[in-house]
Design a protein around this motif. Structure first.
Motif, short mmCIF file in Angstrom:
data_model
loop_
_atom_site.label_atom_id
_atom_site.label_comp_id
_atom_site.label_asym_id
_atom_site.label_seq_id
_atom_site.Cartn_x
_atom_site.Cartn_y
_atom_site.Cartn_z
N GLY A 11 56.04 16.82 2.55
CA GLY A 11 56.47 15.52 3.07
C GLY A 11 55.61 15.00 4.21
N ASN A 12 54.68 15.81 4.71
CA ASN A 12 53.74 15.37 5.74
C ASN A 12 52.79 14.36 5.09
OD1 ASN A 12 50.98 16.90 7.51
ND2 ASN A 12 52.34 15.36 8.31
N VAL A 13 52.71 13.15 5.66
CA VAL A 13 51.94 12.06 5.06
C VAL A 13 50.91 11.55 6.06
CG1 VAL A 13 52.06 9.70 4.13
CG2 VAL A 13 53.87 11.35 3.59
N MET A 14 49.72 11.26 5.54
CA MET A 14 48.67 10.62 6.31
C MET A 14 48.21 9.38 5.53
SD MET A 14 44.93 12.15 7.48
CE MET A 14 44.18 12.22 5.88
N GLU A 15 48.17 8.24 6.21
CA GLU A 15 47.64 7.01 5.61
C GLU A 15 46.49 6.54 6.48
OE1 GLU A 15 50.80 4.38 3.70
OE2 GLU A 15 51.92 5.43 5.29
N ARG A 47 46.16 7.19 1.00
CA ARG A 47 47.38 7.89 1.43
C ARG A 47 47.32 9.30 0.85
NH1 ARG A 47 52.63 9.10 -0.23
NH2 ARG A 47 54.23 8.59 1.30
N GLN A 48 47.67 10.28 1.67
CA GLN A 48 47.72 11.67 1.23
C GLN A 48 49.06 12.26 1.67
OE1 GLN A 48 44.52 14.19 2.66
NE2 GLN A 48 44.88 15.65 1.03
N GLU A 49 49.70 12.98 0.75
CA GLU A 49 50.99 13.59 1.06
C GLU A 49 51.00 15.03 0.57
OE1 GLU A 49 55.79 13.12 0.20
OE2 GLU A 49 54.42 11.58 -0.53
N ILE A 50 51.46 15.93 1.43
CA ILE A 50 51.63 17.32 1.04
C ILE A 50 52.86 17.39 0.14
CG2 ILE A 50 52.14 19.67 1.81
CD1 ILE A 50 50.54 19.07 4.36
N VAL A 51 52.67 17.92 -1.08
CA VAL A 51 53.78 17.97 -2.04
C VAL A 51 54.21 19.39 -2.40
CG1 VAL A 51 53.29 15.69 -3.01
CG2 VAL A 51 52.21 17.72 -4.01
N ALA A 104 40.64 14.56 -10.11
CA ALA A 104 40.73 13.10 -10.12
C ALA A 104 40.85 12.58 -11.54
CB ALA A 104 39.50 12.48 -9.45
N ASP A 105 41.76 11.65 -11.76
CA ASP A 105 41.91 10.98 -13.04
C ASP A 105 40.97 9.76 -13.00
OD1 ASP A 105 42.62 9.52 -15.27
OD2 ASP A 105 44.77 9.65 -14.91
N MET A 106 39.97 9.77 -13.86
CA MET A 106 38.96 8.71 -13.85
C MET A 106 39.35 7.52 -14.72
SD MET A 106 37.18 10.15 -11.65
CE MET A 106 35.99 8.85 -11.46
N GLY A 107 40.53 7.57 -15.30
CA GLY A 107 41.03 6.44 -16.07
C GLY A 107 40.57 6.48 -17.52
N GLU A 140 49.16 30.87 1.41
CA GLU A 140 48.46 30.98 0.12
C GLU A 140 47.89 29.67 -0.38
OE1 GLU A 140 50.71 32.93 -2.94
OE2 GLU A 140 51.36 34.53 -1.59
N SER A 141 48.67 28.59 -0.34
CA SER A 141 48.16 27.34 -0.92
C SER A 141 48.91 26.12 -0.40
CB SER A 141 48.27 27.38 -2.45
OG SER A 141 49.62 27.43 -2.84
N VAL A 142 48.21 24.98 -0.48
CA VAL A 142 48.77 23.67 -0.15
C VAL A 142 48.26 22.71 -1.22
CG1 VAL A 142 48.77 21.77 1.52
CG2 VAL A 142 48.75 24.15 2.34
N ARG A 143 49.18 21.92 -1.78
CA ARG A 143 48.80 20.91 -2.78
C ARG A 143 49.19 19.55 -2.25
NH1 ARG A 143 51.04 18.43 -7.25
NH2 ARG A 143 52.98 19.59 -7.04
N THR A 144 48.28 18.59 -2.40
CA THR A 144 48.55 17.23 -1.93
C THR A 144 48.31 16.23 -3.07
OG1 THR A 144 46.30 16.68 -1.20
CG2 THR A 144 47.70 17.84 0.37
N GLU A 145 48.94 15.07 -2.93
CA GLU A 145 48.68 13.95 -3.82
C GLU A 145 47.98 12.88 -3.02
OE1 GLU A 145 52.40 12.82 -5.63
OE2 GLU A 145 52.40 14.60 -6.92
N LEU A 146 46.94 12.33 -3.61
CA LEU A 146 46.14 11.28 -2.97
C LEU A 146 46.31 9.98 -3.74
CD1 LEU A 146 43.03 13.50 -2.57
CD2 LEU A 146 44.05 12.28 -0.67
N ASP A 147 46.38 8.88 -3.01
CA ASP A 147 46.44 7.55 -3.62
C ASP A 147 45.39 6.70 -2.94
OD1 ASP A 147 46.98 5.03 -4.58
OD2 ASP A 147 49.14 5.13 -4.22
N PHE A 148 44.39 6.29 -3.72
CA PHE A 148 43.30 5.47 -3.18
C PHE A 148 43.46 4.01 -3.57
CE2 PHE A 148 41.43 9.74 -3.79
CZ PHE A 148 41.10 10.01 -2.48
N GLY A 149 44.68 3.58 -3.85
CA GLY A 149 44.94 2.19 -4.23
C GLY A 149 44.27 1.85 -5.54
N ASP A 150 43.47 0.80 -5.55
CA ASP A 150 42.79 0.34 -6.77
C ASP A 150 41.83 1.39 -7.34
OD1 ASP A 150 44.14 -2.03 -6.54
OD2 ASP A 150 42.46 -3.12 -5.64
#
Length: 176
Positions: free
Chosen positions: A79-83, A95-99, A140-143, A105-115
Motif C-alpha cells: 500500500g506504500n505509494v509514490m507518485e 505511480r508506483q505501489e507496493i503490492v 513491461a506490457d508493450m501493448g 525476500e522480495s517486494v513486488r510493485t505495480e507501475l503506471d506510466f499513464g499513456d
C-alpha cells in the motif's frame, strides 16, 4: 515518374513488413539486473520495502532534481505509494505501489506510466554467503501494436543501465 512510383511501392512494402514482423515480437519484455551487496537480507530489506527509502538510491532522482514526488499510504510495505511528475523525458510521470512483500525476500510493485502503459517491478533478495544478491526486475506490457513491440526490443538497453546505476547506489547506501 516510374522511379517515384517504385520508391513509393518499396516504402509501403517496407512499412507493411515492419508492421507484420512487429506483431510477432514479444508483447511482454523482462529486464533484470543483479548485484551482490555485502550485507545480510535483513539489512537490505528496509531499503526496498519503502518507496521513500527507494527514493534515496533511485537512479532517476539525479536525472531530474526538480522532479515532484508525493507519497501516500503506509511508510513501508503493501500500500506504500509514490507518485512523481517530471518534465524530463527520461523520468516522465507515473505511480508506483507496493503490492506484495515477503519479508527479507522480495517486494513486488505495480507501475503506471499513464499513456505509456503499465508494468510490474520487483526486488528479490537472495542470500549469498554473508552477502545478499539483489535482483531488480521489470516486466513491461508493450501493448498489442507493432510500434510498442519494436520499442520492447530496446527496453533492456533503455532501462538496464538505470537499474545497474540504482543497484550500485543501493550497494553504497547499505554498505556505506
Amino acid at each position: 515518374m516510374r522511379i517515384l512510383r517504385n520508391i513509393l511501392i518499396g516504402l509501403v512494402g517496407l512499412v507493411a513488413v515492419l508492421a507484420i514482423v512487429g506483431m510477432f515480437l514479444p508483447r511482454h519484455v523482462i529486464v533484470e539486473r543483479d548485484l551482490v551487496v555485502n550485507a545480510p537480507p535483513d539489512a537490505v530489506f528496509p531499503h526496498v520495502s519503502s518507496l521513500q527509502a527507494f527514493a534515496e538510491w533511485s537512479p532517476w532522482g539525479d536525472i531530474d532534481p526538480d522532479m515532484q514526488v508525493a507519497y501516500s499510504g503506509p511508510d513501508t510495505g503493501v500500500g506504500n505509494v509514490m507518485e512523481w511528475t517530471s518534465d524530463h523525458p527520461d523520468v516522465g510521470n507515473g505511480r508506483q505501489e507496493i503490492v506484495e512483500i515477503v519479508e527479507n525476500e522480495s517486494v513486488r510493485t505495480e507501475l503506471d506510466f499513464g499513456d505509456m502503459g503499465t508494468a510490474e517491478a520487483w526486488w528479490r533478495l537472495e542470500p549469498d554467503g554473508d552477502a545478499t544478491r539483489v535482483v531488480w526486475g521489470l516486466d513491461a506490457d508493450m501493448g498489442g501494436g507493432p510500434i510498442g513491440r519494436w520499442i520492447g526490443l530496446m527496453m533492456d538497453g533503455l532501462v538496464g543501465a538505470d537499474y545497474e546505476r540504482g543497484l550500485a547506489r543501493l550497494q553504497e547506501t547499505v554498505e556505506g
